[in-house]
Write a protein that holds these residues in place. Structure first.
Motif, short mmCIF file in Angstrom:
data_model
loop_
_atom_site.label_atom_id
_atom_site.label_comp_id
_atom_site.label_asym_id
_atom_site.label_seq_id
_atom_site.Cartn_x
_atom_site.Cartn_y
_atom_site.Cartn_z
N GLY A 53 -3.80 8.55 0.32
CA GLY A 53 -3.51 7.13 0.34
C GLY A 53 -3.82 6.47 1.67
O GLY A 53 -3.95 5.25 1.74
N ASP A 55 -6.26 6.44 5.44
CA ASP A 55 -7.69 6.22 5.66
C ASP A 55 -8.50 7.38 5.09
O ASP A 55 -8.12 8.54 5.19
CB ASP A 55 -7.99 6.00 7.15
CG ASP A 55 -7.40 7.07 8.05
OD1 ASP A 55 -6.26 7.46 7.82
OD2 ASP A 55 -8.09 7.51 8.98
N THR A 57 -9.25 7.25 1.77
CA THR A 57 -8.94 7.24 0.34
C THR A 57 -10.07 6.65 -0.49
O THR A 57 -10.44 7.20 -1.54
CB THR A 57 -7.63 6.48 0.10
OG1 THR A 57 -6.55 7.19 0.73
CG2 THR A 57 -7.33 6.32 -1.37
N GLU A 95 -7.68 0.53 -0.19
CA GLU A 95 -7.12 1.18 1.01
C GLU A 95 -6.82 0.10 2.05
O GLU A 95 -7.75 -0.54 2.56
CB GLU A 95 -8.14 2.19 1.52
CG GLU A 95 -7.78 2.94 2.76
CD GLU A 95 -8.95 3.82 3.21
OE1 GLU A 95 -9.11 3.98 4.43
OE2 GLU A 95 -9.70 4.34 2.35
N GLU A 98 -8.70 -0.31 5.34
CA GLU A 98 -10.04 -0.89 5.36
C GLU A 98 -10.01 -2.33 5.87
O GLU A 98 -10.98 -2.81 6.46
CB GLU A 98 -10.63 -0.88 3.94
CG GLU A 98 -11.15 0.47 3.49
CD GLU A 98 -12.57 0.72 3.98
OE1 GLU A 98 -13.37 -0.22 3.99
OE2 GLU A 98 -12.86 1.88 4.34
N GLY A 138 -3.55 2.32 -1.62
CA GLY A 138 -3.27 3.33 -0.60
C GLY A 138 -2.90 2.67 0.71
O GLY A 138 -3.66 1.85 1.24
#
Length: 384
Positions: A53, A55, A57, A95, A98, A138
């Motif tokens: 979940g 970084d 993901t 995510e 991001e 995530g």
């Protein structure tokens, strides 16, 4: 065969997370496969890069066959950034790192009081626009401690000060919050399944809350931690006073403190359900059918330590494999768990790069070749 009891018709499943700072999960799988096949050239190997979940993901979902979508969103300090989500057959993997991750902060410093999750809300909206009916959200690796207020604002919520003006960004801005209005939130969330995928179960505030536990790694001083804790408590009380259902209770619920409290925002505003990140991701990535084809599982991550045992990817993989009666071994950069702890987690043995190269800097710089050597040793012990 020195250690294992794998049959001659071995089928190996490599389901490892990234080695943070040196190898992506995809690269880990490639290097392990190369090392194994140096010892057993015709070995059947299936790779399924995993994530919990945090970084990496989205990258794991793309490696499993999801389509990558990119969109421009607001970064944690207000600048535009390019963020990605993954989509397959109506299921999106989003995510938050991001859009709102630590890695997006400028080199000249952290922003513990003002970093915002606004871009994470924009990323969720982009997934809806692309047709997502189920969203796996995530959360981890965040630069933020704003309780998800920025995310909710991007999706139509209003957070106003005593003068009726929008409060400033970040957790620091919530100190001025006077009224909250969630009635303008994107109505599509009422029809979408939103799963909050996290490896932490902290509440929003208090000694185990988001500011106290995770604030310092985002640059928060002790005074900042106290200010952020008070601001998030105030935020929850204003939401409760504004008539938001279960606002006070949800602040205490597991996962509310995830990623600087974005978990709370998702729970209180978007109707999310909380599940351990690795469990969600194993379902989404198709781990069960891959496991059914395997006689040995190889998992791992950069550091196998106490944190691994509390919801990290290798522990989740090993638990699922043990339940299916498939043996698991691990690879890692650094091993900080004794054999008995590994055994309790369902991991038969771990192969650490530090055993081959004790200097941490060189081990990280040469992680790829070292991992291939570790995989060769593993193959000699378990596959030959």
């Amino acid at each position: 065969m020195a250690d294992g009891a794998v049959s001659e018709a071995a089928r190996v499943l490599v389901a490892a997370d990234k080695f943070k700072g040196s190898l992506t999960a995809v690269q880990v799988a490639e290097r392990v496969t190369a090392g194994l096949r140096r010892v057993v050239p015709d070995l059947e190997v299936e790779t399924l890069p995993v994530a919990d979940g945090g970084d990496g993901t989205v990258a794991a979902a793309v490696a499993a066959g999801f389509t990558r979508h990119e969109v421009r969103v607001t970064g944690p300090v207000g600048e535009p950034v390019t963020a990605a989500f993954a989509l397959r057959e109506g299921t999106a993997v989003v995510e938050m790192a991001e859009a709102s991750g630590l890695q997006l902060l400028p080199r000249d410093g952290l922003a513990p009081l003002s970093a915002t999750t606004y871009g994470s809300g924009e990323l969720l909206r982009a997934a809806l626009d692309a047709g997502a009916r189920t969203i796996v959200f995530g959360v981890g690796g965040s630069a933020t401690t704003d309780g998800g207020a920025g995310m909710l604002a991007a999706l139509g919520a209003r957070f106003l000060d005593a003068d009726g003006a929008p409060v400033g960004p970040g957790g620091g801005g919530l100190k001025q919050l006077a009224t909250a209005d969630l009635s303008g939130l994107d109505p599509r969330f009422a029809e979408v399944e939103l799963v909050l995928a996290s490896d932490v179960d902290n509440p929003l505030t208090g000694p185990k809350g988001a500011p106290a536990v995770y604030g310092p790694q985002k640059g928060a001083s002790p005074d900042d931690v106290a200010d952020l804790d008070a601001a998030l408590a105030h935020y929850a009380s204003v939401l409760a006073a504004s008539g938001v259902p279960d606002a006070a209770e949800l602040a205490e619920s597991p996962g509310a403190g995830a990623a600087g409290g974005i978990g709370y925002g998702a729970l209180v505003g978007l109707g999310a359900s909380f599940r351990p990140g690795i469990d969600v991701m194993l379902d989404v990535l198709g781990f069960a059918p891959a496991l059914a084809r395997a006689t040995l599982v190889i998992t791992g991550e950069g550091s196998l330590d106490e944190q691994t045992l509390h919801g990290k990817a290798p522990a989740g993989v090993a638990a699922a494999a043990r339940e299916a009666g498939v043996e698991t071994v691990a690879v890692c950069g650094r091993l900080a768990l004794p054999p008995e702890a590994l055994g309790r987690a369902g991991i038969r043995r771990a192969y650490a790069l530090a055993e081959l190269e004790p200097d941490p800097a060189r081990s990280m710089a040469e992680a790829g070749p070292l991992l291939e050597r570790a995989a060769e040793n593993l193959a000699r012990d378990f596959l030959r």
